[in-house]
Design a protein around this motif. Structure first.
Motif, PDB file in Angstrom:
ATOM      1  N   THR A   1      16.440  -5.000   5.117  1.00 55.26           N
ATOM      2  CA  THR A   1      15.981  -3.762   5.949  1.00 55.26           C
ATOM      3  C   THR A   1      16.216  -2.465   4.963  1.00 55.26           C
ATOM      4  N   TYR A   2      18.099  -3.069   4.749  1.00 60.07           N
ATOM      5  CA  TYR A   2      18.237  -2.222   3.993  1.00 60.07           C
ATOM      6  C   TYR A   2      17.907  -1.619   2.928  1.00 60.07           C
ATOM      7  N   ILE A   3      17.585  -3.003   2.200  1.00 61.56           N
ATOM      8  CA  ILE A   3      17.390  -2.378   0.714  1.00 61.56           C
ATOM      9  C   ILE A   3      15.986  -2.066   0.911  1.00 61.56           C
ATOM     10  N   LYS A   4      15.464  -2.123   1.309  1.00 58.17           N
ATOM     11  CA  LYS A   4      13.917  -1.508   1.966  1.00 58.17           C
ATOM     12  C   LYS A   4      13.965  -0.070   2.692  1.00 58.17           C
ATOM     13  N   ASP A   5      14.776  -0.030   3.025  1.00 55.13           N
ATOM     14  CA  ASP A   5      15.297   1.660   3.010  1.00 55.13           C
ATOM     15  C   ASP A   5      15.368   2.493   2.381  1.00 55.13           C
ATOM     16  N   ALA A   6      16.469   1.586   1.101  1.00 61.06           N
ATOM     17  CA  ALA A   6      17.271   1.876   0.173  1.00 61.06           C
ATOM     18  C   ALA A   6      16.128   2.159  -0.997  1.00 61.06           C
ATOM     19  N   VAL A   7      14.711   1.262  -1.126  1.00 56.93           N
ATOM     20  CA  VAL A   7      13.482   1.737  -1.793  1.00 56.93           C
ATOM     21  C   VAL A   7      12.944   2.508  -1.632  1.00 56.93           C
ATOM     22  N   ARG A   8      12.462   3.102  -0.218  1.00 60.79           N
ATOM     23  CA  ARG A   8      11.486   3.967   0.301  1.00 60.79           C
ATOM     24  C   ARG A   8      12.385   5.657  -0.146  1.00 60.79           C
ATOM     25  N   LYS A   9      13.929   5.166   0.567  1.00 59.95           N
ATOM     26  CA  LYS A   9      14.246   6.903  -0.010  1.00 59.95           C
ATOM     27  C   LYS A   9      14.380   7.352  -1.560  1.00 59.95           C
ATOM     28  N   ILE A  10      14.183   6.604  -3.046  1.00 65.23           N
ATOM     29  CA  ILE A  10      14.058   6.859  -3.474  1.00 65.23           C
ATOM     30  C   ILE A  10      12.483   7.611  -4.039  1.00 65.23           C
ATOM     31  N   GLY A  11      11.787   6.386  -2.118  1.00 67.52           N
ATOM     32  CA  GLY A  11       9.632   7.198  -3.096  1.00 67.52           C
ATOM     33  C   GLY A  11       8.842   6.240  -3.108  1.00 67.52           C
ATOM     34  N   TYR A  12       9.180   4.814  -3.342  1.00 67.41           N
ATOM     35  CA  TYR A  12       8.500   4.216  -3.636  1.00 67.41           C
ATOM     36  C   TYR A  12       8.036   3.176  -1.993  1.00 67.41           C
ATOM     37  N   ASP A  13       7.277   4.303  -1.473  1.00 72.37           N
ATOM     38  CA  ASP A  13       7.051   3.279  -0.357  1.00 72.37           C
ATOM     39  C   ASP A  13       5.819   3.955  -0.189  1.00 72.37           C
ATOM     40  N   GLU A  14       5.328   2.970   1.518  1.00 74.32           N
ATOM     41  CA  GLU A  14       4.040   2.540   1.749  1.00 74.32           C
ATOM     42  C   GLU A  14       3.188   3.428   0.634  1.00 74.32           C
ATOM     43  N   ARG A  15       3.613   4.636   1.034  1.00 73.23           N
ATOM     44  CA  ARG A  15       2.551   5.701   0.067  1.00 73.23           C
ATOM     45  C   ARG A  15       2.190   5.790  -0.802  1.00 73.23           C
ATOM     46  N   TYR A  16       3.472   5.751  -2.051  1.00 70.74           N
ATOM     47  CA  TYR A  16       3.090   4.803  -2.877  1.00 70.74           C
ATOM     48  C   TYR A  16       2.240   3.981  -3.895  1.00 70.74           C
ATOM     49  N   HIS A  17       2.591   3.036  -2.710  1.00 64.37           N
ATOM     50  CA  HIS A  17       2.200   1.350  -3.059  1.00 64.37           C
ATOM     51  C   HIS A  17       0.454   2.309  -2.966  1.00 64.37           C
ATOM     52  N   GLN A  18       0.281   2.523  -1.693  1.00 63.95           N
ATOM     53  CA  GLN A  18      -1.677   2.979  -1.930  1.00 63.95           C
ATOM     54  C   GLN A  18      -2.243   3.631  -3.310  1.00 63.95           C
ATOM     55  N   ILE A  19      -0.780   4.460  -3.892  1.00 62.85           N
ATOM     56  CA  ILE A  19      -1.920   5.098  -4.712  1.00 62.85           C
ATOM     57  C   ILE A  19      -1.851   4.195  -5.472  1.00 62.85           C
ATOM     58  N   TRP A  20      -1.001   3.536  -6.058  1.00 57.95           N
ATOM     59  CA  TRP A  20      -0.349   3.185  -7.203  1.00 57.95           C
ATOM     60  C   TRP A  20      -1.033   1.313  -8.325  1.00 57.95           C
ATOM     61  N   LYS A  21      -0.955   1.029  -6.001  1.00 56.80           N
ATOM     62  CA  LYS A  21      -0.707  -0.102  -5.865  1.00 56.80           C
ATOM     63  C   LYS A  21      -0.022  -1.427  -6.900  1.00 56.80           C
ATOM     64  N   GLU A  22      -0.948  -2.296  -8.104  1.00 56.45           N
ATOM     65  CA  GLU A  22      -0.130  -2.913  -8.457  1.00 56.45           C
ATOM     66  C   GLU A  22       0.520  -2.354  -9.385  1.00 56.45           C
ATOM     67  N   ASN A  23       0.790  -1.577 -10.106  1.00 63.13           N
ATOM     68  CA  ASN A  23       1.452  -0.716 -11.622  1.00 63.13           C
ATOM     69  C   ASN A  23       2.458  -0.191 -10.767  1.00 63.13           C
ATOM     70  N   ALA A  24       2.966  -0.297  -9.760  1.00 64.27           N
ATOM     71  CA  ALA A  24       4.625   0.610  -8.844  1.00 64.27           C
ATOM     72  C   ALA A  24       5.179  -1.193  -8.449  1.00 64.27           C
ATOM     73  N   LEU A  25       6.440  -0.424  -8.372  1.00 56.88           N
ATOM     74  CA  LEU A  25       7.303  -1.378  -7.103  1.00 56.88           C
ATOM     75  C   LEU A  25       5.900  -1.695  -5.979  1.00 56.88           C
ATOM     76  N   ASP A  26       6.484  -2.469  -4.882  1.00 54.87           N
ATOM     77  CA  ASP A  26       5.989  -2.192  -3.837  1.00 54.87           C
ATOM     78  C   ASP A  26       6.728  -2.657  -2.346  1.00 54.87           C
ATOM     79  N   VAL A  27       6.895  -1.570  -1.743  1.00 55.52           N
ATOM     80  CA  VAL A  27       8.290  -1.968  -0.864  1.00 55.52           C
ATOM     81  C   VAL A  27       8.034  -2.980   0.365  1.00 55.52           C
ATOM     82  N   THR A  28       6.527  -3.187   0.331  1.00 51.30           N
ATOM     83  CA  THR A  28       5.774  -4.438   1.531  1.00 51.30           C
ATOM     84  C   THR A  28       6.433  -5.714   0.899  1.00 51.30           C
ATOM     85  N   SER A  29       6.407  -6.111  -0.229  1.00 50.59           N
ATOM     86  CA  SER A  29       6.460  -6.965  -0.402  1.00 50.59           C
ATOM     87  C   SER A  29       7.214  -7.776  -1.563  1.00 50.59           C
TER      88      SER A  29
END
Length: 335
Positions: free
Chosen positions: A65-93
């Motif tokens: 959970t903390y790792i995912k929180d850190a990744v989201r704080k950087i900006g790689y959140d669910e919204r970001y994944h919807q925009i960039w899809k397979e081209n960027a780090l996916d916090v949900t996977s």
């Protein structure tokens, strides 16, 4: 003579790794301020590997959970994944591989007796100018931070950003380079000129052409690989190891920050100040603490006096608190 410096954003895979480890350390400190922590992180694809040693009175739960929180704080959140899809780090996977063990009993014994948790030589630097940093590094960092903030609000720009500034002997910007992911080509030259407050002779944006696939999907991130960006570029030697991924008893963070602070305090009317500190594992006193000042080409040396024990340094710098993720984001040169 031309001088060049580079800077990278938190979205760069190596800095993402730094931030994840620093964020986990903060969560440990919240529960145990005396935790002994040294955890390296590797990020490749959507896999995060943790390897290192922790000695604590508490067992941190929910590391995933903390790792995912850190990744989201950087900006790689669910919204970001919807925009960039397979081209960027996916916090949900994200897949987590945890290889953390216990700190060596020999090292722990020395630290518990009030000694430093590692040996090494550490360097601090300050010079006249903005943020008391070399102009080329100050500008590379300023531009990078501005592009990162712009990308956080954009549906077109990505977070894995590298900037590089070259200046001549008069301080004129010769070349400004920016590597920033784009889904659609965007003219950033006016923005870059505005942030730099100058018109470089040449501006290069994405020198390879298209830049879409990024973050740990395109590159492997490992803690401690961006030390020239974290410290002083080529102006001053890098002291010790990485200041991230370790608690304050390890000296790599504490004495590097102290060296920077002492350099700033002693700058006054000097042109440049260098501070060199060394430590011995298990010992509280420093083998050496040296100040080098440069003024009008004249160099002076002197030994520094003071209480440089781990307990004193950690207390004076407030490094027994959960401040490491913030330090990682801002950099020790912000001290």
């Amino acid at each position: 003579m031309l001088k060049t410096a580079e800077f990278v954003s938190l979205g760069h895979p190596d800095k993402t790794a730094d931030f994840i480890s620093s964020y986990i350390l903060d969560r440990f400190i919240e529960q145990d301020s005396k935790v002994k922590y040294a955890v390296e992180v590797m990020v490749k694809g959507n896999t995060v590997v943790l390897g290192g040693e922790v000695c604590s009175n508490t067992k941190l739960k929910n590391i995933e959970t903390y790792i995912k929180d850190a990744v989201r704080k950087i900006g790689y959140d669910e919204r970001y994944h919807q925009i960039w899809k397979e081209n960027a780090l996916d916090v949900t996977s994200l897949k987590i591989i945890n290889l953390i063990g216990c700190q060596s009993c020999e090292i722990f014994q020395g630290v518990e007796n009030g000694g430093w948790g590692d040996q090494g030589v550490f360097a601090g630097y300050a010079c006249q100018g903005d943020s008391l940093l070399p102009k080329e590094l100050f500008l590379a960092k300023k531009l990078n931070n501005a592009l990162y903030q712009k990308a956080l609000k954009s549906d077109n720009l990505g977070l894995d950003i590298k900037t590089q500034i070259t200046i001549d002997e008069k301080g004129k910007i010769k070349t400004a380079i920016a590597a920033i992911p784009m889904l659609v080509s965007e003219n950033l030259k006016p923005f870059i000129e505005e942030i730099l407050g100058d018109k470089p002779e040449e501006i290069i944006i994405n020198g390879t052409g298209d830049y879409v696939c990024h973050s740990a999907i395109a590159d492997c991130g490992i803690t401690g690989r961006k030390l020239a960006c974290d410290f002083y570029s080529t102006t001053c030697p890098v002291g010790g190891g990485s200041p991230w991924a370790k608690d304050a008893s390890k000296a790599d963070v504490s004495l590097n920050i102290l060296a920077r602070k002492l350099a700033v305090q002693n700058l006054k009317d000097n042109d440049e100040v260098f501070v060199y500190l060394s430590s011995c594992i298990g010992r509280s006193t420093l083998p050496s603490a040296t100040l080098k000042t440069v003024k009008n080409g004249a160099i002076s040396w002197q030994n520094l006096e003071g209480d440089f024990s781990p307990r004193a340094v950690i207390k004076n710098l407030g490094l027994d608190k959960p401040v490491f993720a913030d330090l990682c984001a801002k950099g020790i040169t912000a001290i």
